[in-house]
Design a protein around this motif. Structure first.
Motif, PDB file in Angstrom:
ATOM      1  N   ALA A 170       0.865  -1.185   0.000  1.00 33.89           N
ATOM      2  CA  ALA A 170       0.000   0.000   0.000  1.00 33.89           C
ATOM      3  C   ALA A 170       0.896   1.227   0.000  1.00 33.89           C
ATOM      4  O   ALA A 170       1.971   1.211   0.607  1.00 33.89           O
ATOM      5  CB  ALA A 170      -0.894   0.010   1.232  1.00 33.89           C
ATOM      6  N   HIS A 171       0.461   2.293  -0.681  1.00 32.70           N
ATOM      7  CA  HIS A 171       1.304   3.495  -0.675  1.00 32.70           C
ATOM      8  C   HIS A 171       0.769   4.568   0.271  1.00 32.70           C
ATOM      9  O   HIS A 171      -0.406   4.593   0.622  1.00 32.70           O
ATOM     10  CB  HIS A 171       1.573   4.017  -2.080  1.00 32.70           C
ATOM     11  N   LEU A 172       1.711   5.437   0.683  1.00 38.75           N
ATOM     12  CA  LEU A 172       1.460   6.381   1.783  1.00 38.75           C
ATOM     13  C   LEU A 172       1.775   7.816   1.362  1.00 38.75           C
ATOM     14  O   LEU A 172       1.865   8.703   2.189  1.00 38.75           O
ATOM     15  CB  LEU A 172       2.357   5.954   2.975  1.00 38.75           C
ATOM     16  N   CYS A 173       1.923   8.057   0.056  1.00 42.78           N
ATOM     17  CA  CYS A 173       2.511   9.328  -0.395  1.00 42.78           C
ATOM     18  C   CYS A 173       1.489  10.316  -0.942  1.00 42.78           C
ATOM     19  O   CYS A 173       1.834  11.186  -1.727  1.00 42.78           O
ATOM     20  CB  CYS A 173       3.534   9.036  -1.479  1.00 42.78           C
ATOM     21  N   HIS A 174       0.215  10.188  -0.542  1.00 41.75           N
ATOM     22  CA  HIS A 174      -0.790  11.116  -1.049  1.00 41.75           C
ATOM     23  C   HIS A 174      -1.153  12.121   0.035  1.00 41.75           C
ATOM     24  O   HIS A 174      -1.835  11.786   0.999  1.00 41.75           O
ATOM     25  CB  HIS A 174      -2.050  10.346  -1.472  1.00 41.75           C
ATOM     26  N   PRO A 175      -0.689  13.370  -0.106  1.00 46.23           N
ATOM     27  CA  PRO A 175      -0.909  14.353   0.959  1.00 46.23           C
ATOM     28  C   PRO A 175      -2.388  14.644   1.208  1.00 46.23           C
ATOM     29  O   PRO A 175      -3.160  14.788   0.248  1.00 46.23           O
ATOM     30  CB  PRO A 175      -0.193  15.609   0.434  1.00 46.23           C
ATOM     31  N   ASN A 179      -9.102   8.109   1.201  1.00 49.74           N
ATOM     32  CA  ASN A 179      -9.471   6.837   0.579  1.00 49.74           C
ATOM     33  C   ASN A 179      -8.318   6.341  -0.289  1.00 49.74           C
ATOM     34  O   ASN A 179      -7.960   5.173  -0.262  1.00 49.74           O
ATOM     35  CB  ASN A 179     -10.759   7.023  -0.233  1.00 49.74           C
ATOM     36  N   ASP A 180      -7.766   7.225  -1.087  1.00 52.50           N
ATOM     37  CA  ASP A 180      -6.509   7.028  -1.800  1.00 52.50           C
ATOM     38  C   ASP A 180      -5.547   8.024  -1.166  1.00 52.50           C
ATOM     39  O   ASP A 180      -5.605   9.214  -1.481  1.00 52.50           O
ATOM     40  CB  ASP A 180      -6.729   7.299  -3.301  1.00 52.50           C
ATOM     41  N   ASP A 181      -4.676   7.609  -0.155  1.00 48.09           N
ATOM     42  CA  ASP A 181      -4.243   6.238  -0.081  1.00 48.09           C
ATOM     43  C   ASP A 181      -4.232   5.639   1.320  1.00 48.09           C
ATOM     44  O   ASP A 181      -3.863   4.487   1.481  1.00 48.09           O
ATOM     45  CB  ASP A 181      -2.831   6.151  -0.639  1.00 48.09           C
ATOM     46  N   PRO A 211       6.256   4.853  -0.764  1.00 51.22           N
ATOM     47  CA  PRO A 211       5.781   5.867  -1.700  1.00 51.22           C
ATOM     48  C   PRO A 211       5.532   5.203  -3.057  1.00 51.22           C
ATOM     49  O   PRO A 211       6.311   4.320  -3.466  1.00 51.22           O
ATOM     50  CB  PRO A 211       6.935   6.876  -1.761  1.00 51.22           C
ATOM     51  N   GLU A 212       4.481   5.609  -3.724  1.00 43.93           N
ATOM     52  CA  GLU A 212       4.043   4.917  -4.940  1.00 43.93           C
ATOM     53  C   GLU A 212       5.145   4.846  -6.006  1.00 43.93           C
ATOM     54  O   GLU A 212       5.903   5.799  -6.187  1.00 43.93           O
ATOM     55  CB  GLU A 212       2.818   5.637  -5.524  1.00 43.93           C
ATOM     56  N   THR A 213       5.196   3.768  -6.694  1.00 42.97           N
ATOM     57  CA  THR A 213       6.098   3.478  -7.805  1.00 42.97           C
ATOM     58  C   THR A 213       7.573   3.461  -7.393  1.00 42.97           C
ATOM     59  O   THR A 213       8.182   2.395  -7.351  1.00 42.97           O
ATOM     60  CB  THR A 213       5.888   4.459  -8.988  1.00 42.97           C
ATOM     61  N   LEU A 236      -3.319  -2.877  -2.018  1.00 39.65           N
ATOM     62  CA  LEU A 236      -4.516  -2.402  -1.317  1.00 39.65           C
ATOM     63  C   LEU A 236      -4.663  -0.895  -1.432  1.00 39.65           C
ATOM     64  O   LEU A 236      -3.712  -0.153  -1.177  1.00 39.65           O
ATOM     65  CB  LEU A 236      -4.416  -2.763   0.170  1.00 39.65           C
ATOM     66  N   GLU A 237      -5.861  -0.450  -1.790  1.00 41.82           N
ATOM     67  CA  GLU A 237      -6.117   0.994  -1.877  1.00 41.82           C
ATOM     68  C   GLU A 237      -7.621   1.223  -1.979  1.00 41.82           C
ATOM     69  O   GLU A 237      -8.351   0.342  -2.422  1.00 41.82           O
ATOM     70  CB  GLU A 237      -5.422   1.544  -3.127  1.00 41.82           C
ATOM     71  N   MET A 238      -8.075   2.423  -1.607  1.00 41.20           N
ATOM     72  CA  MET A 238      -9.484   2.807  -1.766  1.00 41.20           C
ATOM     73  C   MET A 238     -10.405   1.763  -1.121  1.00 41.20           C
ATOM     74  O   MET A 238     -11.159   1.097  -1.801  1.00 41.20           O
ATOM     75  CB  MET A 238      -9.837   2.958  -3.257  1.00 41.20           C
ATOM     76  N   GLU A 315     -14.485  11.609  -5.474  1.00 40.63           N
ATOM     77  CA  GLU A 315     -13.602  12.501  -4.705  1.00 40.63           C
ATOM     78  C   GLU A 315     -12.126  12.246  -4.981  1.00 40.63           C
ATOM     79  O   GLU A 315     -11.252  12.900  -4.387  1.00 40.63           O
ATOM     80  CB  GLU A 315     -13.881  12.309  -3.204  1.00 40.63           C
ATOM     81  N   TYR A 316     -11.830  11.305  -5.860  1.00 36.65           N
ATOM     82  CA  TYR A 316     -10.468  10.863  -6.174  1.00 36.65           C
ATOM     83  C   TYR A 316      -9.517  12.037  -6.468  1.00 36.65           C
ATOM     84  O   TYR A 316      -9.861  12.948  -7.213  1.00 36.65           O
ATOM     85  CB  TYR A 316     -10.562   9.946  -7.396  1.00 36.65           C
ATOM     86  N   HIS A 317      -8.330  11.953  -5.895  1.00 41.89           N
ATOM     87  CA  HIS A 317      -7.258  12.939  -6.123  1.00 41.89           C
ATOM     88  C   HIS A 317      -7.732  14.385  -5.955  1.00 41.89           C
ATOM     89  O   HIS A 317      -7.463  15.245  -6.802  1.00 41.89           O
ATOM     90  CB  HIS A 317      -6.608  12.742  -7.509  1.00 41.89           C
ATOM     91  N   SER A 318      -8.439  14.629  -4.851  1.00 44.89           N
ATOM     92  CA  SER A 318      -8.871  16.000  -4.584  1.00 44.89           C
ATOM     93  C   SER A 318      -9.061  16.206  -3.086  1.00 44.89           C
ATOM     94  O   SER A 318      -9.038  15.253  -2.296  1.00 44.89           O
ATOM     95  CB  SER A 318     -10.189  16.292  -5.303  1.00 44.89           C
TER      96      SER A 318
END
Ligand code: ZN
Length: 431
Positions: A170-175, A179-181, A211-213, A236-238, A315-318
């Protein structure tokens, strides 16, 4: 899980950043000393990639020339583009709008924009705010720093009887998003805790928080010797919103893990759907499935189907991706689905016949009356005739197009009567 989300969601978690580290160290506390933190320094080569600089945003705002503050990262971490270059100066409206990002659909949402590798400066705001910008010129202040740091990957290993390992990632790098992430992270951690506190599993489990990728590439490129031991995985995500679960298969499509998780999933979320590789959403499973690695990693998320205008969720990426759109109930359900998939994977062995010919079912007390339960009668025989040491439980379920659990119930009954036994490898063709 919700407590951790409330505690960590608003941090400025970026690829290599102080707030990412804060979140990871806090998560590590949840498993005592069981999380190992790998560190990869800035500039470190990772196959065709290299670890980026640590990025810090000290200040970022937009002001009118008479000093009214219009946008301020102090109000919301998403107001600055992740990895934005520093910039300070007066710009005309046209130039500002080239660097001011808005959400394409929701006028009140601040979008999540990142420019990790195409360096540029940028701010993000709601469409409503952007529409209100009618002055000729504005003052922009973005004070960001790029410095050497270390990219961190948290790994929790649950040692099983076998060194063959199953990877949860799972990634943790979305400020400042949930839900994501963050939901994938907290569900993964809950699964790791459950496995650590339970009986010793057959497989070894590795939970990776990264962190992703670049996190996956850094970890894999520095642990190449582990790759042959990785028999499969699940990203795992969302996992906190109301959508049904979607299980996305691996690049290898027909691997034992795809068969097992795919048929087990049928028995775990009645509303759930399955899609091929890249058919739902792209994340770190790409690095595991890629050439030179080829670990069959599936992905579990709650997503609208790809063809929906709301894909993957509105609500993705916002800035709308807040704790309000997820719930403890949904997280718990997702945790149960992951545990159900792991339970099936643990059970997925080759089923070897201790009998020859067709079993005398009445004699063993397992006959199902076809007049009362025609479906059960047919299933019993269809499953028994496939118990020949060359098929796993998942193979049988796949051939019959029925849930893993339905096959397990029958073979487990057969095993309790001494009619079949399990082995982890297939019986040789030579018999
Ligand atoms: Zn994302």
């Amino acid at each position: 899980m919700m407590d951790l989300i409330h505690e960590l969601w608003f941090l400025q978690r970026n690829l290599v950043s102080d707030d990412y580290d804060r979140a990871l160290y806090r998560l590590a506390q949840e498993v005592g000393d069981r999380m190992y933190i790998h560190e990869y320094p800035t500039g470190e080569p990772c196959w065709t990639w290299q670890v980026p600089e640590k990025w810090t945003c000290d200040e970022a705002y937009l002001e009118s020339l008479d000093g009214r503050r219009l946008i301020d990262v102090a109000d919301h971490p998403l107001h600055v583009v992740s990895y934005s270059l520093p910039f300070e100066g007066v710009v005309n409206r046209e130039e500002l709008l080239e660097h001011l990002h808005v959400h394409p659909r929701y006028p009140e949402a601040i979008p999540f924009v990142f420019k990790y590798y195409q360096r540029d400066w940028g701010l993000c705001a709601s469409q409503t705010l952007r529409d209100s910008l009618t002055d000729e010129a504005y003052r922009v202040v973005i004070r960001t720093r790029f410095e050497p740091g270390t990219l961190k990957v948290g790994e929790v290993v649950v040692t099983g009887e076998s060194e063959a390992s199953f990877v949860l990632a799972a990634h943790l790098c979305h400020p400042a998003m949930v839900n994501d992430d963050l939901t994938g992270v907290v569900v993964g951690l809950q699964v790791a805790k459950e496995l650590l506190g339970g009986p010793r599993p057959y497989y070894t489990y590795r939970l990776l928080i990264l962190p992703e990728t670049i996190g996956s590439v850094a970890y894999l490129s520095h642990n190449e010797s582990l790759i042959p031991t990785m028999v499969g995985g699940l990203f795992l995500e969302m996992l906190g919103n109301d959508s049904p679960h979607g299980l996305q298969h691996s690049f290898l499509k027909d691997s034992q893990v795809d068969r097992c998780l795919g048929t087990a999933f049928m028995g775990l979320d009645a509303r759930g759907f399955q899609a091929p590789y890249r058919g739902i959403i792209h994340n770190d499973e790409r690095q595991f499935n890629a050439p030179g690695v080829r670990v069959p990693m599936l992905s579990l998320s709650r997503s609208h189907r790809r063809e929906s205008p709301d894909w993957p969720y509105p609500e993705y990426h916002s800035s709308l991706d807040t704790p309000d759109i997820v719930s403890a109930e949904r997280l718990e359900e997702s945790f149960q689905v992951v545990m159900g998939l792991i339970r099936a994977w643990e059970r997925n062995s080759y089923v070897v016949n201790n009998f020859k010919g067709e079993v005398f079912c009445s004699g063993y007390g397992i006959w199902v009356d076809y007049r009362v339960n025609p479906e059960g009668h047919r299933r019993l025989f269809e499953i028994m005739e496939r118990c020949d040491g060359t098929r796993t439980v998942a193979d049988i379920a796949t051939e019959l197009g029925i849930p893993f659990q339905a096959v397990w119930e029958v073979v487990d009954t057969l095993a309790s009567k001494g009619l079949v036994w399990y082995r982890r490898t297939p019986v040789g063709e030579d018999k």
